[in-house]
Design a protein around this motif. Structure first.
Motif, PDB file in Angstrom:
ATOM      1  N   PRO A  39     -42.487 -28.311 -24.143  1.00  0.00           N
ATOM      2  CA  PRO A  39     -42.624 -29.675 -24.684  1.00  0.00           C
ATOM      3  C   PRO A  39     -41.443 -30.570 -24.327  1.00  0.00           C
ATOM      4  O   PRO A  39     -40.760 -31.115 -25.198  1.00  0.00           O
ATOM      5  CB  PRO A  39     -42.695 -29.419 -26.194  1.00  0.00           C
ATOM      6  CG  PRO A  39     -41.817 -28.228 -26.390  1.00  0.00           C
ATOM      7  CD  PRO A  39     -41.933 -27.384 -25.152  1.00  0.00           C
ATOM      8  N   LEU A  40     -41.199 -30.746 -23.036  1.00  0.00           N
ATOM      9  CA  LEU A  40     -40.076 -31.546 -22.571  1.00  0.00           C
ATOM     10  C   LEU A  40     -40.512 -32.451 -21.417  1.00  0.00           C
ATOM     11  O   LEU A  40     -41.371 -32.064 -20.617  1.00  0.00           O
ATOM     12  CB  LEU A  40     -38.926 -30.647 -22.102  1.00  0.00           C
ATOM     13  CG  LEU A  40     -38.202 -29.832 -23.187  1.00  0.00           C
ATOM     14  CD1 LEU A  40     -37.231 -28.850 -22.547  1.00  0.00           C
ATOM     15  CD2 LEU A  40     -37.473 -30.758 -24.151  1.00  0.00           C
ATOM     16  N   LYS A  66     -54.309 -30.566 -23.226  1.00  0.00           N
ATOM     17  CA  LYS A  66     -55.159 -30.982 -24.346  1.00  0.00           C
ATOM     18  C   LYS A  66     -55.344 -32.498 -24.445  1.00  0.00           C
ATOM     19  O   LYS A  66     -55.402 -33.056 -25.550  1.00  0.00           O
ATOM     20  CB  LYS A  66     -54.593 -30.438 -25.674  1.00  0.00           C
ATOM     21  CG  LYS A  66     -54.430 -28.930 -25.708  1.00  0.00           C
ATOM     22  CD  LYS A  66     -55.737 -28.203 -25.652  1.00  0.00           C
ATOM     23  CE  LYS A  66     -55.556 -26.702 -25.725  1.00  0.00           C
ATOM     24  NZ  LYS A  66     -56.831 -25.977 -25.595  1.00  0.00           N
ATOM     25  N   THR A  67     -55.464 -33.166 -23.315  1.00  0.00           N
ATOM     26  CA  THR A  67     -55.651 -34.619 -23.354  1.00  0.00           C
ATOM     27  C   THR A  67     -57.036 -34.996 -23.863  1.00  0.00           C
ATOM     28  O   THR A  67     -57.251 -36.151 -24.238  1.00  0.00           O
ATOM     29  CB  THR A  67     -55.427 -35.234 -21.961  1.00  0.00           C
ATOM     30  OG1 THR A  67     -56.282 -34.581 -21.014  1.00  0.00           O
ATOM     31  CG2 THR A  67     -53.975 -35.086 -21.532  1.00  0.00           C
ATOM     32  N   THR A  68     -57.969 -34.054 -23.888  1.00  0.00           N
ATOM     33  CA  THR A  68     -59.288 -34.332 -24.475  1.00  0.00           C
ATOM     34  C   THR A  68     -59.322 -34.025 -25.962  1.00  0.00           C
ATOM     35  O   THR A  68     -60.383 -34.118 -26.589  1.00  0.00           O
ATOM     36  CB  THR A  68     -60.385 -33.515 -23.757  1.00  0.00           C
ATOM     37  OG1 THR A  68     -60.148 -32.116 -23.949  1.00  0.00           O
ATOM     38  CG2 THR A  68     -60.419 -33.823 -22.267  1.00  0.00           C
ATOM     39  N   THR A 113     -46.937 -34.350 -26.354  1.00  0.00           N
ATOM     40  CA  THR A 113     -47.174 -34.007 -24.955  1.00  0.00           C
ATOM     41  C   THR A 113     -46.454 -32.700 -24.644  1.00  0.00           C
ATOM     42  O   THR A 113     -45.280 -32.529 -24.982  1.00  0.00           O
ATOM     43  CB  THR A 113     -46.649 -35.125 -24.038  1.00  0.00           C
ATOM     44  OG1 THR A 113     -47.269 -36.363 -24.407  1.00  0.00           O
ATOM     45  CG2 THR A 113     -46.951 -34.820 -22.582  1.00  0.00           C
ATOM     46  N   THR A 114     -47.178 -31.794 -23.984  1.00  0.00           N
ATOM     47  CA  THR A 114     -46.594 -30.508 -23.616  1.00  0.00           C
ATOM     48  C   THR A 114     -47.255 -29.999 -22.347  1.00  0.00           C
ATOM     49  O   THR A 114     -48.312 -30.497 -21.945  1.00  0.00           O
ATOM     50  CB  THR A 114     -46.739 -29.488 -24.761  1.00  0.00           C
ATOM     51  OG1 THR A 114     -46.002 -28.307 -24.446  1.00  0.00           O
ATOM     52  CG2 THR A 114     -48.195 -29.100 -24.984  1.00  0.00           C
ATOM     53  N   PHE A 115     -46.638 -28.995 -21.726  1.00  0.00           N
ATOM     54  CA  PHE A 115     -47.110 -28.467 -20.451  1.00  0.00           C
ATOM     55  C   PHE A 115     -47.167 -26.949 -20.526  1.00  0.00           C
ATOM     56  O   PHE A 115     -46.278 -26.315 -21.096  1.00  0.00           O
ATOM     57  CB  PHE A 115     -46.175 -28.875 -19.308  1.00  0.00           C
ATOM     58  CG  PHE A 115     -45.951 -30.359 -19.226  1.00  0.00           C
ATOM     59  CD1 PHE A 115     -46.806 -31.166 -18.511  1.00  0.00           C
ATOM     60  CD2 PHE A 115     -44.881 -30.945 -19.897  1.00  0.00           C
ATOM     61  CE1 PHE A 115     -46.606 -32.539 -18.464  1.00  0.00           C
ATOM     62  CE2 PHE A 115     -44.668 -32.311 -19.849  1.00  0.00           C
ATOM     63  CZ  PHE A 115     -45.541 -33.110 -19.122  1.00  0.00           C
ATOM     64  N   ARG A 116     -48.198 -26.404 -19.927  1.00  0.00           N
ATOM     65  CA  ARG A 116     -48.338 -24.955 -19.889  1.00  0.00           C
ATOM     66  C   ARG A 116     -47.505 -24.392 -18.749  1.00  0.00           C
ATOM     67  O   ARG A 116     -47.646 -24.807 -17.597  1.00  0.00           O
ATOM     68  CB  ARG A 116     -49.804 -24.560 -19.702  1.00  0.00           C
ATOM     69  CG  ARG A 116     -50.088 -23.078 -19.929  1.00  0.00           C
ATOM     70  CD  ARG A 116     -49.879 -22.702 -21.376  1.00  0.00           C
ATOM     71  NE  ARG A 116     -50.236 -21.327 -21.664  1.00  0.00           N
ATOM     72  CZ  ARG A 116     -50.030 -20.734 -22.827  1.00  0.00           C
ATOM     73  NH1 ARG A 116     -49.474 -21.407 -23.827  1.00  0.00           N
ATOM     74  NH2 ARG A 116     -50.386 -19.476 -23.022  1.00  0.00           N
ATOM     75  N   GLN A 117     -46.613 -23.464 -19.087  1.00  0.00           N
ATOM     76  CA  GLN A 117     -45.779 -22.799 -18.090  1.00  0.00           C
ATOM     77  C   GLN A 117     -45.906 -21.293 -18.286  1.00  0.00           C
ATOM     78  O   GLN A 117     -45.283 -20.729 -19.191  1.00  0.00           O
ATOM     79  CB  GLN A 117     -44.324 -23.240 -18.239  1.00  0.00           C
ATOM     80  CG  GLN A 117     -44.063 -24.686 -17.861  1.00  0.00           C
ATOM     81  CD  GLN A 117     -44.075 -24.887 -16.367  1.00  0.00           C
ATOM     82  OE1 GLN A 117     -43.109 -24.608 -15.673  1.00  0.00           O
ATOM     83  NE2 GLN A 117     -45.195 -25.367 -15.853  1.00  0.00           N
ATOM     84  N   GLY A 118     -46.733 -20.665 -17.474  1.00  0.00           N
ATOM     85  CA  GLY A 118     -46.972 -19.232 -17.654  1.00  0.00           C
ATOM     86  C   GLY A 118     -47.677 -18.977 -18.966  1.00  0.00           C
ATOM     87  O   GLY A 118     -48.763 -19.496 -19.213  1.00  0.00           O
TER      88      GLY A 118
END
Length: 284
Positions: free
Chosen positions: A172-173, A267-269, A162-167
């Motif tokens: 990945p936190l 990218k959950t798909t 699991t990761t998140f787009r930041q800019g």
């Protein structure tokens, strides 16, 4: 409606992917959907907004899965005849009806679908949650909305990276703001009849904190220089605030329940961001 379908299958040849199967899983879902309604599958694929589905990574199972899940892990290769499992979640009813029609038109087992160019034999499709298959299930947005409680501790399991787009970078936190804003964005899009509090994001920022965690980093390599680092594991969050925040606390809890279907982050798909809330004794 919300659905979680678990599909059991066996590859008819050795499945030896060179990279993680994210793009192939994505295509596998669309090919199944296209078999039910080609026009709708094309319309959905061309949309730039949130997609109403998630896809899990492939897991290889023990052969006695009927009496229990018994995961053996995620090998780099899936031998011919091995018992495998994949999970689709659907955030709207329409794709479920098309997939259900496709599966109802075939007996069990049946072959025809392909994954990464390898033909598969579909053995079983489950949509009812049982102790043997906790990954299946269905519910309504209304049910999540009405049944939410203002629990002060939430424990979640993130079973795929699991990761998140930041800019321009990925983070990945398990930052509470990122987790719950990801869930809130999907809720607002797919459940506008049940509006979230306008101050929810601010409330999460101030009053929801990471209490404890047991996570590790994991790399997904989709090929073509597409690599993503994410976190996997368990996290617990404290939901604080006073009596005036009761409704906001309920909505945070509701979003934690929603994660089972919606997934979290990027990218959950394609297999990332599989998550669920855990009902922990003495916690929630």
């Amino acid at each position: 409606m919300l659905y979680s379908l678990v599909i059991y299958f066996s590859p008819l040849k050795d499945l030896k992917p060179r990279h993680d199967l994210g793009a192939s899983l994505h295509a596998f879902f669309y090919n199944l959907l296209r078999s039910g309604d080609g026009q709708y599958a094309t319309e959905l694929h061309n949309k730039d907004v949130f997609k109403p589905f998630t896809v899990s990574p492939v897991e290889m199972m023990k052969r006695d899965y009927i009496s229990g899940p018994g995961l053996t892990g995620m090998p780099a290769a899936f031998p011919r005849g091995s018992l495998c499992r994949i999970r689709f979640t659907l955030l709207q009813a329409r794709p479920y009806f098309h997939l259900a029609q496709y599966f109802l038109n075939h007996g069990r087992p049946f072959s025809g679908p392909h994954l990464n160019g390898i033909p598969l034999e579909i053995l079983e499709v489950r949509v009812v949650q049982t102790p043997e298959e906790p990954g299946a299930g269905y519910t309504e947005y209304r049910h999540l909305w009405e049944q939410a409680a203002a629990a002060r501790r939430i424990t979640m399991e993130f079973s795929s990276p699991t990761t998140f787009r930041q800019g321009d970078v990925n983070l990945p936190l398990p930052v509470p703001r990122l987790i719950f804003s990801s869930l809130a964005a999907k809720w607002r899009y797919f459940a506008p009849d049940y509006p979230l509090h306008p101050g929810l994001d601010e409330y999460v920022e101030k009053y929801v904190a990471l209490a404890e965690f047991n996570i590790k980093s994991a790399l997904l390599d989709y090929g073509r220089n597409r690599k993503y680092v994410g976190f996997k594991g368990r996290c617990s969050f404290i939901v604080s605030g006073g009596d005036e925040h009761q409704e906001l606390a309920k909505q945070v809890n509701m979003l934690a329940d929603y994660a089972f279907y919606a997934g979290v982050g990027q990218k959950t798909t394609m297999g990332m961001g599989q998550a669920r809330r855990l009902k922990c004794t003495g916690g929630d």
